[in-house]
Write an enzyme that holds these catalytic residues in place. Structure first.
Site, PDB file in Angstrom:
ATOM      1  N   SER A 172       0.850  -1.091   0.097  1.00  0.00           N
ATOM      2  CA  SER A 172      -0.011  -0.033   0.020  1.00  0.00           C
ATOM      3  C   SER A 172       1.200   1.293  -0.033  1.00  0.00           C
ATOM      4  O   SER A 172       2.062   1.140   0.475  1.00  0.00           O
ATOM      5  CB  SER A 172      -0.920  -0.070   1.195  1.00  0.00           C
ATOM      6  OG  SER A 172      -1.648   1.334   1.371  1.00  0.00           O
ATOM      7  N   TYR A 231      -2.557  -1.150  10.126  1.00  0.00           N
ATOM      8  CA  TYR A 231      -2.486  -1.272   8.660  1.00  0.00           C
ATOM      9  C   TYR A 231      -1.219  -0.652   8.241  1.00  0.00           C
ATOM     10  O   TYR A 231      -0.442  -1.370   7.390  1.00  0.00           O
ATOM     11  CB  TYR A 231      -3.780  -0.219   8.150  1.00  0.00           C
ATOM     12  CG  TYR A 231      -3.839  -0.608   6.672  1.00  0.00           C
ATOM     13  CD1 TYR A 231      -4.576  -1.548   6.068  1.00  0.00           C
ATOM     14  CD2 TYR A 231      -3.252   0.279   5.737  1.00  0.00           C
ATOM     15  CE1 TYR A 231      -4.394  -1.983   4.614  1.00  0.00           C
ATOM     16  CE2 TYR A 231      -3.350   0.267   4.345  1.00  0.00           C
ATOM     17  CZ  TYR A 231      -3.992  -0.851   3.762  1.00  0.00           C
ATOM     18  OH  TYR A 231      -3.864  -0.983   2.272  1.00  0.00           O
TER      19      TYR A 231
END
Length: 197
Positions: free
Chosen positions: A84, A97
């Site tokens: 990401s 995350y």
């Protein structure tokens, strides 16, 4: 040939065996998992923290470990992990995350070192991408139009969110022969979000 221990999860091996039985071989593994909880560290329970790490990081561990014996028998293969843009930089209230996706990036580099030259390992680092889950999140926001605009503005240069196909094209590039000299790389596909990272 390496000595592969028998402690690879049997369910992971069954998946690889089923794909090999159907197609004859496995040339590419794409680890595509993503789950996050919007919270700062002190707001996360241990279950929250470990749940995000299991989904985003442990899944890469299990997938790669299951396919490595087959890649060894075949003489090679390719792994593309989905990290990401938030693995390259932090954002507010997304502790588990961001940590998990940063770990995927460095695990990608480590795997490239440990299993090259026969196995190439890279990852993509997508920015905001128009997926059904993101659309649900936008729709549930207090001001969906403002949320959509804020998400688009993350892509500092292109000022829009990605279509899923744009991420898929990057994965196809890294998986294909055109990227035969690319390994251990984290490819940002983020419209310029990480341009200064």
């Amino acid at each position: 040939s390496r000595d592969w221990s028998s402690d690879v999860c049997s369910s992971d091996l069954r998946v690889v065996d089923a794909v090999e039985a159907r197609f004859g071989r496995v040339d590419v593994l794409v680890n595509n998992a993503g789950f996050g909880i919007r919270a700062r560290l002190h707001e996360l329970t241990e279950d929250d923290w470990h749940g995000v790490l299991r989904a985003n990081l442990d899944s890469v561990f299990h997938g790669v470990r299951a396919v490595l014996p087959l890649f060894d028998r075949q003489g090679g293969g390719v792994v593309v992990n989905n990290a990401s843009s938030f693995g390259l930089l932090a954002t507010d209230a997304y502790a588990a995350y961001c940590a998990s996706k940063a770990a995927v990036i460095n695990l990608t580099r480590q795997l490239a070192i440990d299993y090259g030259p026969a196995v190439r390992v890279n990852c993509v680092c997508p920015g905001a991408t128009v997926t059904p889950r993101l659309e649900e999140r936008i729709a549930a926001a207090a001001d969906p139009a403002a949320t959509r605009a804020r998400m688009a503005d993350l892509a500092r240069a292109l000022r829009r969110m990605a279509a899923p196909e744009e991420i898929a094209y990057a994965i196809l590039f890294l998986a294909g022969d055109e990227a035969s000299f690319v390994t251990g790389h984290a490819l940002a596909v983020d419209g310029g979000q990480t341009i200064d990272a």
